[in-house]
Design a protein around this motif. Structure first.
Motif, mmCIF file in Angstrom:
data_model
loop_
_atom_site.group_PDB
_atom_site.id
_atom_site.type_symbol
_atom_site.label_atom_id
_atom_site.label_comp_id
_atom_site.label_asym_id
_atom_site.label_seq_id
_atom_site.Cartn_x
_atom_site.Cartn_y
_atom_site.Cartn_z
ATOM 1 N N ASN A 25 -9.497 8.688 -3.005
ATOM 2 C CA ASN A 25 -8.943 9.744 -3.694
ATOM 3 C C ASN A 25 -8.989 9.310 -5.156
ATOM 4 O O ASN A 25 -9.360 10.128 -5.945
ATOM 5 C CB ASN A 25 -7.383 9.705 -3.321
ATOM 6 N N ASN B 115 0.967 -1.196 0.162
ATOM 7 C CA ASN B 115 -0.051 -0.121 -0.013
ATOM 8 C C ASN B 115 0.780 1.010 0.041
ATOM 9 O O ASN B 115 0.401 2.066 -0.610
ATOM 10 C CB ASN B 115 -0.844 0.009 1.475
ATOM 11 N N GLU B 116 1.983 1.181 0.818
ATOM 12 C CA GLU B 116 2.906 2.422 0.793
ATOM 13 C C GLU B 116 3.528 2.536 -0.599
ATOM 14 O O GLU B 116 3.774 3.597 -0.975
ATOM 15 C CB GLU B 116 3.929 2.243 1.819
ATOM 16 N N ARG C 116 -4.520 5.454 -13.381
ATOM 17 C CA ARG C 116 -4.670 5.358 -11.855
ATOM 18 C C ARG C 116 -5.203 4.256 -11.337
ATOM 19 O O ARG C 116 -4.726 3.698 -10.405
ATOM 20 C CB ARG C 116 -5.492 6.675 -11.604
ATOM 21 N N ALA D 171 -5.723 15.126 -1.207
ATOM 22 C CA ALA D 171 -6.466 14.020 -1.155
ATOM 23 C C ALA D 171 -7.982 14.309 -0.914
ATOM 24 O O ALA D 171 -8.192 15.309 0.082
ATOM 25 C CB ALA D 171 -6.071 13.024 -0.067
ATOM 26 N N SER E 280 -10.032 2.874 2.249
ATOM 27 C CA SER E 280 -8.673 3.805 2.689
ATOM 28 C C SER E 280 -8.815 5.324 1.816
ATOM 29 O O SER E 280 -9.383 5.358 0.734
ATOM 30 C CB SER E 280 -7.613 2.907 1.998
ATOM 31 N N ASP E 281 -8.117 6.163 2.382
ATOM 32 C CA ASP E 281 -7.791 7.343 1.546
ATOM 33 C C ASP E 281 -7.303 7.476 0.123
ATOM 34 O O ASP E 281 -7.838 8.082 -0.598
ATOM 35 C CB ASP E 281 -6.896 8.160 2.335
ATOM 36 N N LEU E 282 -6.440 6.415 -0.103
ATOM 37 C CA LEU E 282 -6.156 6.265 -1.478
ATOM 38 C C LEU E 282 -7.024 5.749 -2.508
ATOM 39 O O LEU E 282 -7.261 6.132 -3.521
ATOM 40 C CB LEU E 282 -4.977 5.160 -1.329
ATOM 41 N N THR E 283 -7.924 4.831 -2.074
ATOM 42 C CA THR E 283 -8.875 4.262 -2.766
ATOM 43 C C THR E 283 -10.112 5.430 -3.056
ATOM 44 O O THR E 283 -10.361 5.712 -4.111
ATOM 45 C CB THR E 283 -9.709 2.987 -2.413
ATOM 46 N N VAL F 233 1.125 6.495 -6.751
ATOM 47 C CA VAL F 233 -0.237 7.450 -7.339
ATOM 48 C C VAL F 233 0.453 8.831 -7.146
ATOM 49 O O VAL F 233 0.292 9.708 -8.042
ATOM 50 C CB VAL F 233 -1.261 7.066 -6.220
ATOM 51 N N LYS F 234 1.352 9.338 -6.142
ATOM 52 C CA LYS F 234 1.770 10.513 -5.872
ATOM 53 C C LYS F 234 2.729 10.730 -7.178
ATOM 54 O O LYS F 234 2.525 12.024 -7.791
ATOM 55 C CB LYS F 234 2.595 10.723 -4.640
ATOM 56 N N LYS G 292 0.911 4.061 -2.962
ATOM 57 C CA LYS G 292 0.592 5.281 -2.487
ATOM 58 C C LYS G 292 1.679 6.432 -3.320
ATOM 59 O O LYS G 292 1.531 7.361 -3.841
ATOM 60 C CB LYS G 292 0.730 5.701 -1.030
#
Length: 384
Positions: free
Chosen positions: A281, A168-169, A347, A243, A276-279, A175-176, A172
Motif C-alpha cells: 500500500n 507490524n500492528e 510514509r 489498501a 505484506s499489504d502494508l508495504t 499508517v492509518k 499499521k
C-alpha cells in the motif's frame, strides 16, 4: 495468576504441553517399586513435592521461581543418590524451565548449577554402576545438557516473531492515523476552499439574478463546474483510503499516463508475492505520487517503472525523460520542498523505508524507493 474463584492447573497460553510433560512424572513413581517403609514414604513425598514444583514453576517468577527450581534439583539429587541413578532423567523438567523462564544472567547461574548437580551425581554413583548402565545414561545426559540451548533459541525466536507481529500492528495503526491526518488536511486545504468558493458564488448569483441574468447564468455554470471538481476530489480521497497493491496501482497508472500521452514501460515482478499489504500500500501511494508529478511537471513522453525484490528489500524505480528538476530545486538524495516528496518520506519512515531523488536539468528525473523486508520463517508467515 487467575481470576478470583477460578483455579487453573496450568496457564492456558501453554496449551497441552504441560499436561504431556506431566505424564512422565509416573516414571519416578515406578522407580519406587521394591522400596518399603520410611524410604518408600519419603520417596513418595519427594515426588509429590516435585509435582507441585512443576506446576508452580509455570506460574511464579522472581525469587520464588528460583526457590522452586532449587527444590527440584535437590529432589533429583536425593532420588538419584539414594534410590536409582536413572531418576536423573527428571532433570529434563528442570532444564526446560531454565531455558524458557530465565533471563541471561539467571540462565547462566541456573544452568551452571544444574551441570554441577548432574556431574556430582555421576561422580558419586558412577563407581557403583556397571558400564552398560553408564553407557545407557550418557546419551540422556548429553541431550539434557544440550536441550536448554535449543529450547532457549526456539523460545527467543517465538518471542521475536510475536514482537514483530506487534510492531507490524503498531505500524499499521500509525499508517492509518497518518493517512487520516493527510486526508483531513486535504479536505481542509482543497475541499474546504472549494466549498467556500461555491458559497461566495451562490451569494453572487443571488444578487445578480435580478440585475444581470446572463452574468448570473454564467456564475451558476461556474458553480456547477466547481461542485463537480469537489465531487471528484472527494472520490479521489475515498479511493486513496482503500489498501491497493502495486499491481493494481500500476494498472491505474497506465491509464493515467496513456491519457497524458506518456508511454509506460514496466519491468520486474509486479505481483510482489510474500510482500505484506502494508508495504504494498505504501509503495502504491509512492508510485501514485511520483507518476502524478511526472504528468504535472515533467513534460516527459516516456516513463519507466522498475520493480525488484530481493531477500532483503523491495525496490521501485520511477524514471522519466522530461525536463528534470529546475534550478533552485534540490535533488541527489535531498528532497524537493514540493511535489509530495516529504509526504512520501513520512510514509516510508513508518516501515524503515527510504527514497532518493536524482535529476539533471533536461535529462529527466529518477526516483528510487527502497523498503527492507523482514522474512518470517514460521509456517504461514509473510514478509513485512
Amino acid at each position: 495468576m487467575t481470576e478470583r474463584g477460578q483455579f487453573q492447573l496450568f496457564p492456558k497460553s501453554q496449551g497441552f504441553f504441560p499436561y504431556v510433560w506431566a505424564v512422565y512424572l509416573v516414571l519416578p513413581i515406578l522407580n519406587l517399586r521394591g522400596e518399603t517403609g520410611v524410604k518408600l514414604i519419603l520417596g513418595g513425598i519427594m515426588i509429590a513435592v516435585f509435582a507441585i514444583s512443576y506446576r508452580q514453576l509455570y506460574w511464579v517468577r522472581g525469587g520464588v521461581f528460583y526457590v522452586w527450581l532449587t527444590t527440584q534439583m535437590v529432589i533429583i539429587v536425593v532420588l538419584s543418590l539414594f534410590y536409582t541413578p536413572f531418576n536423573l532423567y527428571m532433570g529434563f523438567f528442570t532444564v526446560n524451565f531454565i531455558a524458557y523462564y530465565t533471563e541471561n544472567k539467571g540462565f547462566k547461574i541456573a544452568f551452571t548449577s544444574f551441570v554441577v548437580m548432574v556431574l556430582s551425581v555421576l561422580v558419586l554413583v558412577g563407581r557403583e554402576l556397571e558400564w552398560v548402565s553408564i553407557m545407557f545414561l550418557i546419551p540422556f545426559i548429553v541431550i539434557m545438557l544440550i536441550m536448554p540451548f535449543g529450547v532457549r533459541s526456539m523460545h527467543q525466536h517465538q518471542k521475536l516473531e510475536k514482537e514483530l507481529d506487534q510492531a507490524n500492528e503498531v505500524i499499521k495503526e500509525l499508517v492509518k492515523r497518518e493517512e487520516r491526518m493527510r486526508i483531513a488536511r486535504d479536505l481542509h486545504d482543497t475541499l474546504g476552499h472549494t466549498l467556500s468558493l461555491i458559497t461566495l458564488k451562490s451569494q453572487l448569483v443571488e444578487k445578480l439574478v435580478t440585475k444581470n441574468t446572463e452574468r448570473a447564468q454564467e456564475e451558476a455554470r461556474e458553480i456547477q463546474r466547481t461542485s463537480r471538481a469537489a465531487l471528484r476530489q472527494v472520490r479521489e480521497l475515498v479511493s486513496e483510503m482503500r489498501a491497493i497493491s502495486v499491481a493494481e496501482e500500476l494498472a491505474e497508472t497506465g491509464e493515467m499516463l496513456r491519457t497524458a500521452e506518456i508511454a509506460l514501460e514496466v519491468e520486474g515482478d509486479i505481483s510482489l508475492e510474500g510482500v505484506s499489504d502494508l508495504t504494498q500500500n505504501i509503495l502504491s501511494l509512492c508510485i501514485k505520487e511520483a507518476v502524478t508529478n511526472i504528468v504535472k511537471h515533467s513534460r516527459a513522453d516516456k516513463c519507466f517503472i522498475g520493480v525488484a525484490k530481493t531477500a532483503g528489500e523491495v525496490r521501485v524505480t520511477v524514471k522519466d525523460n522530461g525536463i528534470g528538476l529546475q534550478n533552485g530545486e534540490r535533488c541527489n538524495g535531498e528532497l524537493s520542498d514540493g511535489n509530495g516528496m516529504k509526504g512520501m518520506a513520512e510514509r516510508l519512515s513508518l516501515i524503515d523505508g527510504s527514497l532518493s531523488l536524482s535529476s539533471e536539468e533536461g535529462q529527466g528525473t529518477t526516483l528510487i524507493v527502497m523498503i527492507p523486508l523482514i522474512v518470517k520463517e514460521a509456517t504461514g508467515g509473510e514478509s513485512a
